[in-house]
Write a protein that holds these residues in place. Structure first.
Motif, PDB file in Angstrom:
ATOM      1  N   LYS A 158       0.836  -1.200   0.000  1.00 14.02           N
ATOM      2  CA  LYS A 158       0.000   0.000   0.000  1.00 14.02           C
ATOM      3  C   LYS A 158       0.873   1.254   0.000  1.00 14.02           C
ATOM      4  O   LYS A 158       0.577   2.226  -0.687  1.00 14.02           O
ATOM      5  N   ASN A 159       1.957   1.236   0.749  1.00 17.60           N
ATOM      6  CA  ASN A 159       2.888   2.348   0.808  1.00 17.60           C
ATOM      7  C   ASN A 159       3.554   2.567  -0.548  1.00 17.60           C
ATOM      8  O   ASN A 159       3.764   3.696  -0.972  1.00 17.60           O
ATOM      9  N   ILE A 193       2.288   1.806  -3.513  1.00 17.40           N
ATOM     10  CA  ILE A 193       1.291   2.382  -4.433  1.00 17.40           C
ATOM     11  C   ILE A 193       1.093   3.863  -4.138  1.00 17.40           C
ATOM     12  O   ILE A 193       1.050   4.684  -5.058  1.00 17.40           O
ATOM     13  N   SER A 194       0.990   4.226  -2.874  1.00 20.04           N
ATOM     14  CA  SER A 194       0.793   5.642  -2.550  1.00 20.04           C
ATOM     15  C   SER A 194       2.042   6.467  -2.875  1.00 20.04           C
ATOM     16  O   SER A 194       1.932   7.620  -3.268  1.00 20.04           O
ATOM     17  N   GLN A 195       3.211   5.859  -2.734  1.00 21.15           N
ATOM     18  CA  GLN A 195       4.448   6.561  -3.066  1.00 21.15           C
ATOM     19  C   GLN A 195       4.520   6.873  -4.555  1.00 21.15           C
ATOM     20  O   GLN A 195       4.985   7.934  -4.956  1.00 21.15           O
ATOM     21  N   TYR A 196       4.064   5.942  -5.389  1.00 22.47           N
ATOM     22  CA  TYR A 196       4.141   6.123  -6.840  1.00 22.47           C
ATOM     23  C   TYR A 196       2.778   6.435  -7.457  1.00 22.47           C
ATOM     24  O   TYR A 196       2.564   6.202  -8.641  1.00 22.47           O
ATOM     25  N   LYS A 197       1.881   6.978  -6.671  1.00 20.33           N
ATOM     26  CA  LYS A 197       0.526   7.287  -7.148  1.00 20.33           C
ATOM     27  C   LYS A 197       0.525   8.198  -8.380  1.00 20.33           C
ATOM     28  O   LYS A 197      -0.203   7.918  -9.334  1.00 20.33           O
ATOM     29  N   PRO A 198       1.334   9.274  -8.439  1.00 22.65           N
ATOM     30  CA  PRO A 198       1.328  10.108  -9.651  1.00 22.65           C
ATOM     31  C   PRO A 198       1.709   9.324 -10.912  1.00 22.65           C
ATOM     32  O   PRO A 198       1.108   9.495 -11.967  1.00 22.65           O
ATOM     33  N   PHE A 250       1.346   5.973 -11.393  1.00 25.83           N
ATOM     34  CA  PHE A 250       0.264   5.053 -11.732  1.00 25.83           C
ATOM     35  C   PHE A 250      -0.945   5.792 -12.299  1.00 25.83           C
ATOM     36  O   PHE A 250      -1.610   5.299 -13.219  1.00 25.83           O
ATOM     37  N   THR A 251      -1.231   6.969 -11.785  1.00 23.48           N
ATOM     38  CA  THR A 251      -2.330   7.782 -12.325  1.00 23.48           C
ATOM     39  C   THR A 251      -2.049   8.150 -13.769  1.00 23.48           C
ATOM     40  O   THR A 251      -2.915   8.008 -14.632  1.00 23.48           O
ATOM     41  N   LYS A 262      -4.306   6.725 -16.914  1.00 27.56           N
ATOM     42  CA  LYS A 262      -4.978   7.696 -17.789  1.00 27.56           C
ATOM     43  C   LYS A 262      -4.454   7.595 -19.225  1.00 27.56           C
ATOM     44  O   LYS A 262      -5.227   7.623 -20.179  1.00 27.56           O
TER      45      LYS A 262
END
Length: 185
Positions: A2-3, A5-10, A12-13, A17
């Motif tokens: 989870k950490n 994914i949140s660290q690399y959220k930009p 993955f977004t 997209k």
């Protein structure tokens, strides 16, 4: 996990997209192309528009260009000074490049109005430069026929992809707001 994914959220977004936009519009374009029968040498509408505008641009400066449908393939032959010099096929209409360009812009978007406007203006610029590219290539092949591989395979693709790259950089640094957001963090 989870950490991570949140660290690399930009990232993955962006990736989601980009892929979503690209896959949807590539599918729509492929569906559009499927209505044309290549065995009957049918050329799609956008390719015809590019060929017509290329001839019009050549005639604007010299007045000695015309085009004809190719007899043995789905393309349009471009003649300059009564010499067959180029053919415009589906890949020459720059629609695939426009989809790639737009997917990247969409992936870095945050405001709909600005994004749609930039995509529209970018696609218009890509189209105009593509027609100019084909006209210049036709003109250059008339005077430098021995340089066809260099002109068609290297110089002119660099021209169109270089412009797309510059438009991407402009979008990221000047218009998307992405640089301002990351600088503020």
């Amino acid at each position: 996990m989870k950490n991570l994914i949140s660290q690399y959220k930009p990232f993955f977004t962006f990736l989601i997209k980009f892929l979503l936009f690209y896959v949807v519009f590539a599918f729509v374009y492929k569906t559009y192309l499927n209505q044309y029968n290549l065995e009957k040498k049918e050329v799609d509408y956008f390719t015809e528009v590019v060929a017509n505008q290329t001839v019009n641009l050549l005639n604007l400066f010299n007045g000695e260009a015309y085009h004809k449908p190719h007899a043995s393939e789905a393309s349009i032959k471009i003649f300059f000074k009564h010499k067959y010099l180029a053919r415009v096929v589906e890949g020459c209409n720059a629609i695939s490049i426009m989809i790639l360009f737009s997917a990247f812009i969409f992936a870095f978007s945050n405001r709909w109005y600005k994004t749609v406007l930039y995509i529209f203006l970018g696609m218009l610029l890509i189209h105009l430069l593509n027609v100019t590219r084909i006209a210049l290539l036709t003109y250059a092949l008339y005077y430098y026929p021995n340089q066809e591989e260099l002109l068609h395979g290297t110089i002119f693709p660099l021209f169109i992809y270089g412009v797309v790259f510059i438009l991407w950089i402009l979008w990221i640094t000047k218009f998307s707001g992405y640089v301002k957001k990351t600088a503020a963090k």
